[in-house]
Motif scaffolding. Structure first.
Motif, short mmCIF file in Angstrom:
data_model
loop_
_atom_site.label_atom_id
_atom_site.label_comp_id
_atom_site.label_asym_id
_atom_site.label_seq_id
_atom_site.Cartn_x
_atom_site.Cartn_y
_atom_site.Cartn_z
N ALA A 187 39.34 -14.97 -71.25
CA ALA A 187 39.98 -15.18 -69.96
C ALA A 187 40.65 -13.90 -69.48
O ALA A 187 40.87 -12.97 -70.25
CB ALA A 187 41.01 -16.30 -70.05
N ARG A 188 40.96 -13.90 -68.17
CA ARG A 188 41.64 -12.74 -67.58
C ARG A 188 42.74 -13.25 -66.69
O ARG A 188 42.56 -14.21 -65.93
CB ARG A 188 40.64 -11.92 -66.77
CG ARG A 188 41.25 -10.73 -66.09
CD ARG A 188 40.17 -9.86 -65.47
NE ARG A 188 39.52 -10.55 -64.39
CZ ARG A 188 39.38 -10.05 -63.16
NH1 ARG A 188 39.85 -8.87 -62.88
NH2 ARG A 188 38.76 -10.74 -62.24
N ASP A 192 37.67 -23.56 -63.33
CA ASP A 192 36.28 -23.15 -63.14
C ASP A 192 36.15 -21.91 -62.27
O ASP A 192 35.05 -21.49 -61.97
CB ASP A 192 35.46 -24.30 -62.57
CG ASP A 192 36.03 -24.83 -61.27
OD1 ASP A 192 37.09 -24.35 -60.83
OD2 ASP A 192 35.41 -25.73 -60.68
N GLY A 193 37.24 -21.32 -61.87
CA GLY A 193 37.23 -20.10 -61.08
C GLY A 193 38.63 -19.51 -61.09
O GLY A 193 39.52 -20.03 -61.76
N SER A 233 33.64 -18.36 -70.99
CA SER A 233 33.83 -18.71 -72.40
C SER A 233 33.08 -20.00 -72.74
O SER A 233 32.75 -20.80 -71.86
CB SER A 233 35.31 -18.89 -72.70
OG SER A 233 35.82 -20.00 -71.98
N THR A 234 32.86 -20.21 -74.01
CA THR A 234 32.14 -21.39 -74.47
C THR A 234 33.00 -22.65 -74.34
O THR A 234 32.53 -23.68 -73.88
CB THR A 234 31.73 -21.22 -75.95
OG1 THR A 234 30.98 -20.01 -76.06
CG2 THR A 234 30.90 -22.37 -76.43
N ASN A 235 34.27 -22.57 -74.75
CA ASN A 235 35.13 -23.75 -74.78
C ASN A 235 36.03 -23.89 -73.56
O ASN A 235 36.77 -24.86 -73.46
CB ASN A 235 35.98 -23.72 -76.05
CG ASN A 235 35.12 -23.86 -77.28
OD1 ASN A 235 34.20 -24.67 -77.31
ND2 ASN A 235 35.37 -23.04 -78.29
N GLY A 236 36.02 -22.94 -72.65
CA GLY A 236 36.79 -23.06 -71.41
C GLY A 236 38.24 -22.65 -71.56
O GLY A 236 38.77 -22.47 -72.65
N THR A 237 38.87 -22.48 -70.40
CA THR A 237 40.29 -22.14 -70.30
C THR A 237 40.97 -23.26 -69.53
O THR A 237 40.44 -23.74 -68.52
CB THR A 237 40.46 -20.80 -69.54
OG1 THR A 237 39.72 -19.79 -70.24
CG2 THR A 237 41.91 -20.39 -69.47
N TYR A 238 42.14 -23.68 -70.00
CA TYR A 238 42.83 -24.81 -69.40
C TYR A 238 44.16 -24.37 -68.80
O TYR A 238 44.91 -23.61 -69.41
CB TYR A 238 43.08 -25.90 -70.44
CG TYR A 238 41.79 -26.55 -70.90
CD1 TYR A 238 41.36 -27.73 -70.31
CD2 TYR A 238 41.01 -25.98 -71.89
CE1 TYR A 238 40.18 -28.34 -70.72
CE2 TYR A 238 39.82 -26.56 -72.29
CZ TYR A 238 39.41 -27.74 -71.70
OH TYR A 238 38.24 -28.32 -72.10
N LEU A 239 44.46 -24.86 -67.61
CA LEU A 239 45.75 -24.66 -66.95
C LEU A 239 46.36 -26.04 -66.82
O LEU A 239 45.80 -26.91 -66.14
CB LEU A 239 45.58 -24.01 -65.58
CG LEU A 239 46.85 -23.75 -64.79
CD1 LEU A 239 47.76 -22.78 -65.55
CD2 LEU A 239 46.52 -23.20 -63.43
N GLY A 240 47.48 -26.26 -67.50
CA GLY A 240 48.03 -27.61 -67.59
C GLY A 240 47.07 -28.44 -68.43
O GLY A 240 46.71 -28.06 -69.54
N ARG A 241 46.61 -29.57 -67.89
CA ARG A 241 45.65 -30.40 -68.61
C ARG A 241 44.23 -30.27 -68.08
O ARG A 241 43.31 -30.88 -68.59
CB ARG A 241 46.08 -31.86 -68.54
CG ARG A 241 47.35 -32.12 -69.29
CD ARG A 241 47.71 -33.58 -69.23
NE ARG A 241 48.97 -33.80 -69.91
CZ ARG A 241 49.17 -34.77 -70.76
NH1 ARG A 241 48.22 -35.62 -71.03
NH2 ARG A 241 50.33 -34.89 -71.35
N GLY A 242 44.07 -29.47 -67.01
CA GLY A 242 42.75 -29.35 -66.39
C GLY A 242 42.05 -28.05 -66.75
O GLY A 242 42.66 -27.00 -66.91
N LYS A 243 40.72 -28.16 -66.85
CA LYS A 243 39.89 -27.00 -67.14
C LYS A 243 39.66 -26.24 -65.83
O LYS A 243 39.34 -26.85 -64.81
CB LYS A 243 38.56 -27.48 -67.74
CG LYS A 243 37.68 -26.38 -68.25
CD LYS A 243 36.46 -26.99 -68.92
CE LYS A 243 35.58 -25.93 -69.53
NZ LYS A 243 34.42 -26.51 -70.20
#
Length: 154
Positions: free
Chosen positions: A104-105, A132-133, A120-130
């Motif tokens: 992530a950046r 996508d941009g 990334s393979t497993n994603g980045t989460y902000l709060g409880r949501g993934k």
């Protein structure tokens, strides 16, 4: 086969064997001790004097690791983007099986900070949501990369 040829073949085999052993030891050493973290940046200094500058209100000035292996680590924010991942050249190197090399950046944009997943393979989460941009990261909202959680703070 002559004795000289046989000796050269034996020495070549020993050289190949030792290079394999040394490579295996190097890989095991890097797995046990991990990558070294870069030195923490020096505090920002104002142009007028030698004292650190005071943070403005409403704008985050540090990124704090709240959970994970690096819990308690604080990174002072500047105008430079912060990269998060397992790669040794990342700003924050996380030793986590669920984090990608370039995960992530986090970068500044008009007084706020945006978090962006770098495929990334497993994603980045902000709060409880993934995410996508590029997504604005509010102060105090948990940002999760693998098992490591970060927060922007004043």
């Amino acid at each position: 086969m002559s004795e000289l040829t046989l000796t050269i073949i034996r020495l070549g085999f020993i050289a190949v064997l030792w290079s394999f052993v040394l490579t295996a030891v190097s890989v095991i050493r890097s797995d046990l001790f991990g990558a070294r973290l870069p030195a923490r940046p020096a505090p920002r200094v104002s142009k007028v004097g030698k004292r650190p500058t005071k943070p403005s209100r409403g704008i985050p000035h540090k990124l704090v690791v709240t959970q994970g292996a690096l819990a308690g680590t604080v990174v002072t924010l500047s105008n430079q983007p912060i990269t998060i991942g397992r790669a040794p050249d990342s700003t924050i190197v996380v030793d986590d099986d669920y984090a990608s090399s370039r995960h992530a950046r986090l970068y500044p944009n008009s007084g706020s900070w945006l978090i962006e997943d770098l495929g990334s393979t497993n994603g980045t989460y902000l709060g409880r949501g993934k995410i996508d941009g590029p997504t604005p990261a509010p102060i105090g909202a948990p940002i999760r990369v693998g098992k490591t959680v970060f927060e922007l703070r004043k």
